[in-house]
Design an enzyme around this catalytic site. Structure first.
Site, short mmCIF file in Angstrom:
data_model
loop_
_atom_site.label_atom_id
_atom_site.label_comp_id
_atom_site.label_asym_id
_atom_site.label_seq_id
_atom_site.Cartn_x
_atom_site.Cartn_y
_atom_site.Cartn_z
N ASP A 80 0.63 -1.30 0.09
CA ASP A 80 0.36 -0.60 0.18
C ASP A 80 0.90 0.86 -0.14
O ASP A 80 1.99 0.95 0.29
CB ASP A 80 -0.38 -0.18 0.84
CG ASP A 80 -0.33 -0.42 2.81
OD1 ASP A 80 1.08 -0.63 2.26
OD2 ASP A 80 -1.14 0.20 4.17
N TYR A 82 2.72 5.05 0.74
CA TYR A 82 3.91 4.96 1.89
C TYR A 82 2.46 6.11 2.30
O TYR A 82 1.61 6.83 2.14
CB TYR A 82 4.21 6.26 1.77
CG TYR A 82 5.42 5.39 0.85
CD1 TYR A 82 6.12 4.87 1.19
CD2 TYR A 82 6.31 5.62 -0.44
CE1 TYR A 82 7.36 3.64 0.82
CE2 TYR A 82 7.08 5.65 -1.02
CZ TYR A 82 8.14 4.48 -0.65
OH TYR A 82 8.79 3.42 -0.84
N PHE A 93 6.46 2.27 -4.11
CA PHE A 93 8.10 2.67 -3.69
C PHE A 93 8.19 4.15 -4.01
O PHE A 93 9.37 4.26 -3.02
CB PHE A 93 9.14 1.48 -4.41
CG PHE A 93 8.91 -0.14 -3.65
CD1 PHE A 93 9.34 -0.72 -2.70
CD2 PHE A 93 8.37 -1.48 -4.83
CE1 PHE A 93 8.33 -2.08 -1.93
CE2 PHE A 93 7.90 -2.20 -4.45
CZ PHE A 93 8.20 -2.60 -2.58
N HIS A 207 11.67 -8.75 0.23
CA HIS A 207 10.46 -7.81 0.28
C HIS A 207 12.29 -6.68 0.78
O HIS A 207 12.91 -7.26 0.90
CB HIS A 207 10.15 -7.01 1.27
CG HIS A 207 9.29 -5.80 1.33
ND1 HIS A 207 9.61 -4.82 1.73
CD2 HIS A 207 8.06 -5.43 0.41
CE1 HIS A 207 8.60 -4.18 0.97
NE2 HIS A 207 8.06 -4.14 0.58
#
Length: 238
Positions: A80, A82, A93, A207
């Site tokens: 989701d 920031y 990202f 991740h």
């Protein structure tokens, strides 16, 4: 520039008509918002806006605006947006220009440099905005497309996942092989939507978060995904 001319940093309305997408995505988006799940999501967003919640990013569908379906060559899945003010710009990202690089994005750039030998100038040039990637065929898709300030995953399970699953399936069932970069268990949970018989390159690892980037079973740092994607794209004439 006065305050009325400043670019918005948060969601202003719960009206999909205010969220442009490329024409190729429009039928999928329209069908979603016409359905019960889409209507429930819009009602939730409207209620939260009326309650004074700060919701990010200002354009939830920006990834679908900057990267038309016919241009997609690589898919990078995030979870989701920031949740810090001014960070999210509607691309997984990516952060808005001038925003300091979050740790996950620092690790992405670190692995690119290790894998491809690409040197990145120091912050803030080029910064952490990945708009250039999006305009060159990299679909930077979060699976949930809005979040409230300071509350990670606050809009998870509210309906966005139905739309983004549809987007993933649409790309995966398309006419060309695509690179899917699935980092972390959440992204890897979407692998079920990617047929095994379409020639796609599916890359999985931990991740890029500092919590997992160096840990087994497949550390993000050292995964070699960017070199593999480059070679795959060259092989297919992209």
């Amino acid at each position: 520039m006065n305050s009325s001319e400043m670019p918005a940093t948060q969601l202003q309305t719960a009206q999909p008509a205010d969220w442009p997408v490329a024409p190729g995505w429009q039928p999928l988006v329209d069908a979603f918002f016409a359905g019960a799940r889409g209507q429930a999501l819009l009602a939730h967003l409207q209620a939260r806006l009326q309650a004074g919640a700060a919701i990010f990013p200002p354009q939830p569908l920006r990834a679908l605006d900057l990267t038309p379906p016919e241009d997609v060559r690589v898919v990078i899945l995030g979870q989701d947006p920031y949740h810090g003010r001014g960070q999210a710009e509607g691309l997984a990202f990516s952060v808005a220009p001038g925003v300091r690089l979050p740790p996950s994005l620092q690790n992405i750039f670190k692995e690119m440099q290790r894998d491809l030998g690409v040197a990145f100038p120091p912050f803030p040039n080029p910064g952490g905005s990945l708009v250039k990637w999006a305009k060159n065929g990299v679909l930077l898709l979060n699976t949930c497309l809005t979040v409230e300030e300071g509350q990670a995953a606050s809009h998870a399970g509210k309906g966005w996942e139905e739309l983004t699953d549809t987007v993933i399936r649409h790309v995966a069932e398309g006419p060309r092989p695509v690179v899917f970069m699935l980092w972390g268990s959440h992204a890897q949970g979407k692998r079920a939507w990617i047929p095994a018989d379409r020639g796609h390159l599916v890359l999985t690892s931990n991740h890029p978060s500092p919590l997992s980037a160096l840990r087994p079973p497949v550390p993000f740092i050292g995964n070699g995904h960017f070199g593999k994607a480059r070679d795959f794209r060259a092989q297919h004439g992209y």
